[in-house]
Design an enzyme around this catalytic site. Structure first.
Site, PDB file in Angstrom:
ATOM      1  N   SER A   1       0.819  -1.217   0.000  1.00  0.00           N
ATOM      2  CA  SER A   1       0.000   0.000   0.000  1.00  0.00           C
ATOM      3  C   SER A   1       0.851   1.265   0.000  1.00  0.00           C
ATOM      4  CB  SER A   1      -0.896   0.026   1.237  1.00  0.00           C
ATOM      5  OG  SER A   1      -1.767  -1.058   1.195  1.00  0.00           O
ATOM      6  N   GLN A   2       0.220   2.323  -0.474  1.00  0.00           N
ATOM      7  CA  GLN A   2       0.817   3.664  -0.412  1.00  0.00           C
ATOM      8  C   GLN A   2       1.090   3.976   1.069  1.00  0.00           C
ATOM      9  OE1 GLN A   2      -2.138   6.329  -1.872  1.00  0.00           O
ATOM     10  NE2 GLN A   2      -0.841   8.136  -1.857  1.00  0.00           N
TER      11      GLN A   2
END
Lengths: 803, 271
Positions: free
Chosen positions: B127-128
């Site tokens: 994920s970011q």
């Protein structure tokens, strides 16, 4: 002039076979890219094919002398090269060197280059094939009519043949079969003198084709598609794979599948889904079995809403697919269920081969299955129903706009009007959608239903629409008569028991709308209020909302296209510019493809021409005339493919019918034009006929399509021919007439201007395929026709001015 | 208006190319300077057994390479996390500490601290950083908490949680991802992460109940066993979106017999 020893009959047969394969290959590539990637590359492939033809034209004009001198030796070689590349191109495109993924294009530069390289390998068979055809035309100019006819008829047959072949062969094998046809067309061109020299080449090609036929590439479906993700789960197995023009179907068995849209948090048990179907690698639906308890959850779902308020003795299930909603209707005691599913392959699998996977629901006495398109059925049905059920929209979590370019005629305003007219007085339309953020799908579907009711003459919308939500699903119900008190009480009790929130409900408080399943951004509720308000309020919301939530219409059936370019700046402030692409990859890719194709067209068509410079008079005329007829032709072709997708219900059928009919008719037109003197006056008359035809299309095409959509496929093909053939016949004339006009001029620059005219026509045709789609998405089909008429008018004006 | 639209389109397309080109360029430059990257980093970790928190929060002897990454991490926290309004101190500290570059595929190490998710294979992503930060801050983990993670993936989210809480239990269904993340936990030195290769649907009965559950694997419905295994007052967080774009976070709260959900819209776009 050196005489060619190749027999003209052999040449004609060869050209016809080659043309069959090239058109079939083009449609096959569209199918393959839809399987491994997504649908949005269809228009890129049309551009790539035209680019191959355009580049071949430029190459021919530059090296004409040398090529013609060696024609007899070269011609079979060029065709054999096309055959080899066609056979290996699919395998090559699946190797790490070329394989690209739509999702990765915006993450990694190398994937953009891979996409670029993929264009190149796919255009090479078109390039070599077109070079062979072009060389023949040039060499045998005295018999060009015959060869042109062979070319066009071959192309026409190719379009139809590939659809038939797609029923029999898997796409990866079909590419090799088509290349075998190309090989044959090369083989018959080898004259005695060169047989020995070609023996080794022939042996090599036969060995290669045999190898690739026996070892076809396995198509690498994007790792981000549902099928790939499911196959990563332990113990997952493919039960069956079937291929048809509708796509590649996989039936999959896995212990880890779960699917229960709109499920209540109060549901205590498991939802077991042991099998599922996928089409082109995307989730098609679960295969549910009562014996395995996989249907027990249904009364705990928001999708149970139509059964909460009344019994549904007759139900119409549109796009019934794997039969999930049909099973629910059977469970709830419906006595007459009409299931409509266009995919014949899926239906055959579920009726004949694996009925046990869905409790033989399609074989049940209460179920009447119709293998037609939902819109076709709606227009022809005489029955009325208690329930019309549409499958849940979009996929959980969204699809990144992969389907932004896919026409969804079932979700247009006109379609809902048709559904509404098939309701009994107490009948309901039920549709669910995943709740996304920023809010798009739920707002668009409610807006579509609201406008449909409004246009039907119903003013008090909230008396006819109700909607409930859990944390991720919104289920909307539209009732023909007003919702009565007892029904509303049932809904209220159901929501309380299941911990759902009623969001469209008479007299509901703002607090209750947001009770069990809260939204941080509460503007959702006020947007819904605006949509259910007046038309002015809706219009204001459509124009101010950063996404396109205006209802889809038959003129602009891109239901999943939400991104507005004017919102890009605003969105960029919150999301990084690269994340933006993931709002709508299909849409962004359309523009990216456009610029890449434009660049390639310039490099391959125009840049080589600079070598011979552009001399002579009438440059402006050449530019306007050849660009106008190039753009106009492809715009009409694309618009007809898109319009006939509603008519035939499937893009492959539509593309095959339109491309074949247009090519054959234009071929005849071109043949007839040989007898005409290439005078301005005649050209003006012909183009005027085309412009008038486009204007007639503009006025009556939609009406004609709607009026005849209910007929069987053969009759529809006859109607399509009547519509397409006459204008296409005339559309085949301006290009050869223009070229002959240049050739006949007593001007020494003619030899220089013809390649330029060819090149200009090529570049506008190539980019036209993608730009027609851009215009359709941005402004609607009507504007594509207006642009097409405008392009032909430009060509017309250029002649008037020159006169 | 049409003209403006066309200009927008043109510039956006150009932007994609330019940004991607600049990534490629920076990669080339970095590879050219360092010769080796990622897996060849020469970080030496020292483990200590007590006190409790030091057992998981490692001290390290840093190399110049690590200094570079530490700088990148600090920048990441300042620019991508704090600026977007996350001020939950334990989360910020954890994000500053966890070597994200060790949880990304070796060919993407130099993009580890970019403001974006990265592919890790099997259709999954790491994920970011902002999403990891947001999810962690929403469940507001306490040092003594027991947290269950469904979907280990790259292992980064578990590592961030492991910097804050007592023990993280993490489940991954894809065997290859389970193996690679377990290896990374060992390499980096996380001893308070317990992982297994199984179907996360059923949670982890043996260690239940949990103070918080983080469901990083997309789930279209919330598995009943997970609700059962959540403590009263516990929180469950689920990201919803497509592979490279999380659209929203769903918070599930258990209050006695009642269960409530709340959708967090990540960017509060239009306000």
């Amino acid at each position: 002039v050196i005489h060619s020893e190749i027999h003209p009959l052999k040449l004609s047969i060869s050209i016809a076979l080659l043309s069959v394969s090239l058109i079939a290959y083009q449609l096959l590539l569209i199918q393959i890219l839809s399987i491994v990637q997504w649908y949005h590359f269809a228009y890129m492939i049309i551009s790539v094919a035209l680019l191959g033809f355009g580049a071949a034209g430029t190459f021919l004009s530059l090296f004409q002398k040398w090529l013609l001198e060696k024609l007899d030796a070269l011609l079979p070689g060029l065709v054999l090269i096309a055959s080899v590349i066609m056979a290996v191109s699919i395998s090559l495109s699946q190797t790490d060197l070329f394989y690209f993924d739509s999702y990765r294009l915006f993450n990694d530069l190398k994937f953009l280059w891979k996409l670029f390289a993929t264009y190149l390998i796919f255009l090479l068979p078109f390039f070599f094939g077109a070079l062979a055809i072009g060389l023949t035309f040039t060499k045998k100019v005295e018999k060009i009519g015959v060869f042109y006819f062979a070319n066009m008829v071959g192309s026409g047959i190719g379009g139809i043949a590939v659809v038939v072949l797609m029923w029999v062969f898997f796409p990866e094998k079909l590419a090799v079969l088509l290349s075998a046809l190309v090989f044959l067309s090369g083989l018959i061109l080898i004259i005695k003198k060169y047989r020995t020299a070609y023996t080794i080449v022939i042996t090599f090609v036969i060995a290669l084709l045999t190898y690739f036929y026996l070892n076809p590439p396995s198509l690498k479906i994007s790792e981000y598609k549902g099928l790939s993700k499911t196959l990563d789960l332990p113990g997952t197995e493919i039960i069956e794979t079937e291929s048809s023009p509708y796509g590649l179907i996989h039936l999959v068995s896995s212990s880890y599948l779960r699917y229960a849209p709109g499920l209540s948090l109060t549901y205590p048990d498991q939802v077991l889904v042991n099998n599922a179907a996928f089409n082109n690698g995307e989730w098609s639906g679960p295969l549910l079995q009562t014996a395995k308890d996989s249907l027990y959850y249904f009364p705990f779902s928001t999708e149970y809403l139509p059964y909460v308020i009344d019994n549904r003795s007759s139900a119409l299930i549109l796009n019934s697919g794997t039969g999930r909603y049909v099973q629910y209707a059977v469970l709830e005691g419906a006595e007459s269920i009409r299931a409509v599913e266009p995919d014949k392959t899926l239906i055959q699998l579920l009726i004949k081969k694996y009925p046990e996977l869905i409790d033989s629901v399609y074989n049940s006495s209460a179920v009447d299955l119709k293998n037609v398109y939902p819109r076709t059925y709606l227009l022809s049905a005489e029955l009325k129903f208690d329930l019309i059920q549409i499958p849940i929209i979009d996929a959980f979590g969204g699809t990144s706009g992969m389907y932004a370019l896919q026409e969804q005629y079932l979700l247009t305003k006109e379609s809902f009007k048709d559904m509404y007219s098939k309701l009994k007085n107490d009948g309901v339309i039920c549709i669910s959608t995943w709740i996304d953020y920023p809010y798009k799908n739920p707002l668009k579907i409610v807006a579509t239903l609201a406008e449909m009711l409004d246009e039907t003459g119903i003013k008090d919308l909230t008396s006819h629409i109700t909607a409930i939500k859990n944390w991720n699903t919104l289920t909307v119900l539209v009732k023909k008569n007003k919702l009565i008190k007892a029904e509303l009480e049932n809904i209220s009790a159901f929501c309380k028991e299941m911990k759902f929130d009623p969001v469209i409900f008479p007299g509901i408080s703002e607090e209750r709308k947001d009770f069990y399943n809260k939204l941080q951004d509460k503007s959702f509720y006020s947007y819904l209020n605006l949509i259910l308000g007046s038309q002015q309020e809706r219009e204001k919301l459509y124009s101010e909302y950063p996404f396109n939530i205006r209802p889809a219409a038959d003129n602009r059936p891109y239901y999943s296209q939400f991104l507005k370019w004017e919102s890009v700046e605003q969105l960029s402030e919150s999301y990084s510019s690269l994340t933006l692409a993931f709002f709508e990859i299909g849409y962004v890719l359309l523009y990216l493809t456009f610029f890449q194709i434009l660049l390639l067209a310039f490099i391959l068509i125009i840049l080589p021409l600079l070598k011979i410079r552009w001399k002579g008079k009438n440059k402006l005329w050449i530019l306007l005339y050849f660009s106008g007829i190039g753009l106009g032709y492809i715009f009409i072709e694309i618009i007809l493919i898109q319009r006939f997708t509603l008519y035939f219900g499937n893009i492959i059928y539509s593309a095959a019918a339109v491309v074949s009919l247009m090519l054959i008719a234009s071929g005849f037109g071109s043949l007839v034009s040989q007898r005409l003197k290439p005078e301005s006056r005649r050209i003006i008359v012909i183009i005027s006929i085309i412009v008038v035809s486009v204007i007639i299309y503009l006025l009556i095409l939609s009406l004609l399509i709607k009026a005849t959509i209910v007929y069987s496929l053969p009759i529809k093909i006859i109607f399509a021919s009547i519509l397409i053939v006459p204008p296409a016949f005339f559309m085949g004339m301006p290009f050869p007439l223009g070229l002959r006009f240049l050739a006949l001029k007593n001007d020494s620059s003619a030899g220089n201007q013809i390649p330029w005219a060819w090149g200009i026509n090529g570049i506008f045709s190539v980019t036209g395929a993608v730009s027609a789609t851009i215009v359709a998405v941005e402004f609607g089909f009507i504007w594509v026709m207006i642009f097409a008429a405008g392009a032909y008018l430009l060509a017309l004006l250029s002649n008037l001015v020159r006169n | 208006m049409v003209k403006n639209k066309m200009i927008n389109i043109f510039f956006l397309t150009l932007l994609f190319w330019l940004i991607n080109s600049s990534y490629a360029l920076s990669e080339m430059v970095e590879h050219g300077n360092n010769g080796t990257m990622g897996n060849h980093s020469e970080t030496i970790f020292q483990y200590s057994i007590t006190p409790k928190f030091q057992s998981r929060c490692l001290t390290s002897v840093t190399s110049p390479q690590d200094d570079k990454y530490l700088k990148a991490r600090k920048e990441m926290v300042a620019e991508q996390i704090k600026k977007r309004g996350i001020d939950h101190q334990p989360t910020l500290k954890a994000l500053t500490k966890v070597p994200r570059h060790k949880f990304v595929p070796s060919d993407l190490v130099n993009r580890a601290y970019y403001d974006r998710p990265l592919p890790i294979g099997y259709g999954q992503t790491i994920s970011q950083p902002y999403i990891v930060g947001y999810m962690t801050s929403i469940i507001n983990p306490e040092p003594d908490d027991k947290v269950l993670e469904i979907g280990t993936g790259s292992g980064y989210q578990a590592a961030v949680l492991a910097e804050i809480v007592d023990t993280v239990y993490t489940i991954e269904i894809i065997t290859e991802l389970h193996k690679s993340s377990s290896k990374k936990f060992k390499e980096v030195g996380y001893k308070n992460i317990v992982s297994k290769n199984a179907d996360g649907y059923f949670g982890w009965e043996k260690y239940a109940p949990f103070d918080a559950i983080v469901v990083t694997a997309a789930s279209e419905y919330i598995p009943p066993p997970l609700i059962d295994q959540l403590k009263d007052g516990g929180k469950m967080i689920i990201p919803v979106g497509t592979p490279f774009m999380t659209q929203m976070l769903v918070l599930v709260e258990k209050k006695g017999e009642e269960i409530f959900t709340k959708i967090y819209s990540l960017y509060n776009l239009f306000h």
